[in-house]
Design a protein around this motif. Structure first.
Motif, PDB file in Angstrom:
ATOM      1  N   LEU A  31       0.818  -1.212   0.000  1.00 17.24           N
ATOM      2  CA  LEU A  31       0.000   0.000   0.000  1.00 17.24           C
ATOM      3  C   LEU A  31       0.855   1.267   0.000  1.00 17.24           C
ATOM      4  O   LEU A  31       0.513   2.251  -0.658  1.00 17.24           O
ATOM      5  N   THR A  32       1.975   1.236   0.711  1.00 14.21           N
ATOM      6  CA  THR A  32       2.877   2.392   0.721  1.00 14.21           C
ATOM      7  C   THR A  32       3.426   2.648  -0.677  1.00 14.21           C
ATOM      8  O   THR A  32       3.431   3.792  -1.151  1.00 14.21           O
ATOM      9  N   ARG A  33       3.871   1.587  -1.355  1.00 13.07           N
ATOM     10  CA  ARG A  33       4.385   1.758  -2.723  1.00 13.07           C
ATOM     11  C   ARG A  33       3.303   2.243  -3.669  1.00 13.07           C
ATOM     12  O   ARG A  33       3.549   3.073  -4.538  1.00 13.07           O
ATOM     13  N   MET A  34       2.086   1.733  -3.515  1.00 15.51           N
ATOM     14  CA  MET A  34       0.985   2.171  -4.380  1.00 15.51           C
ATOM     15  C   MET A  34       0.691   3.655  -4.157  1.00 15.51           C
ATOM     16  O   MET A  34       0.518   4.414  -5.103  1.00 15.51           O
ATOM     17  N   ARG A  35       0.667   4.086  -2.885  1.00 13.76           N
ATOM     18  CA  ARG A  35       0.427   5.510  -2.585  1.00 13.76           C
ATOM     19  C   ARG A  35       1.527   6.388  -3.166  1.00 13.76           C
ATOM     20  O   ARG A  35       1.253   7.435  -3.743  1.00 13.76           O
ATOM     21  N   GLU A  36       2.783   5.982  -2.997  1.00 12.66           N
ATOM     22  CA  GLU A  36       3.909   6.758  -3.520  1.00 12.66           C
ATOM     23  C   GLU A  36       3.815   6.896  -5.042  1.00 12.66           C
ATOM     24  O   GLU A  36       4.037   7.968  -5.585  1.00 12.66           O
ATOM     25  N   THR A  37       3.475   5.828  -5.712  1.00 13.09           N
ATOM     26  CA  THR A  37       3.368   5.851  -7.164  1.00 13.09           C
ATOM     27  C   THR A  37       2.209   6.729  -7.613  1.00 13.09           C
ATOM     28  O   THR A  37       2.344   7.539  -8.528  1.00 13.09           O
TER      29      THR A  37
END
Length: 78
Positions: A31-37
């Motif tokens: 979820l963190t990577r998805m938010r950052e992207t």
């Protein structure tokens, strides 16, 4: 003969009872990577497709599953 067993427990307790791994850290990382992207650019179908292909290479069959899941969720209820 019919036997009914009712178990009252939280999802965490059920996971531990069945010996399943705790995937919370993996879920949080995803979820963190998805938010950052998505914070870096507007979400488009191409962006989401590229994210899923780079994070979880599941092949065409897996991508078809995700495509059907998202398209069925976006249709109005009958």
């Amino acid at each position: 003969m019919k036997v009914t067993i009712e178990v009252d427990c939280t999802p965490e307790e059920a996971r531990r009872m069945m010996g399943l791994p705790d995937l919370t850290p993996l879920h949080d990382h995803f979820l963190t990577r998805m938010r950052e992207t998505m914070d870096g650019q507007a979400a488009s179908p191409e962006l989401i497709n590229a994210m899923f292909r780079s994070w979880a290479p599941v092949g065409d069959a897996g991508m078809d599953f995700w495509r059907q899941l998202f398209s069925s969720g976006s249709k109005p209820a009958a």
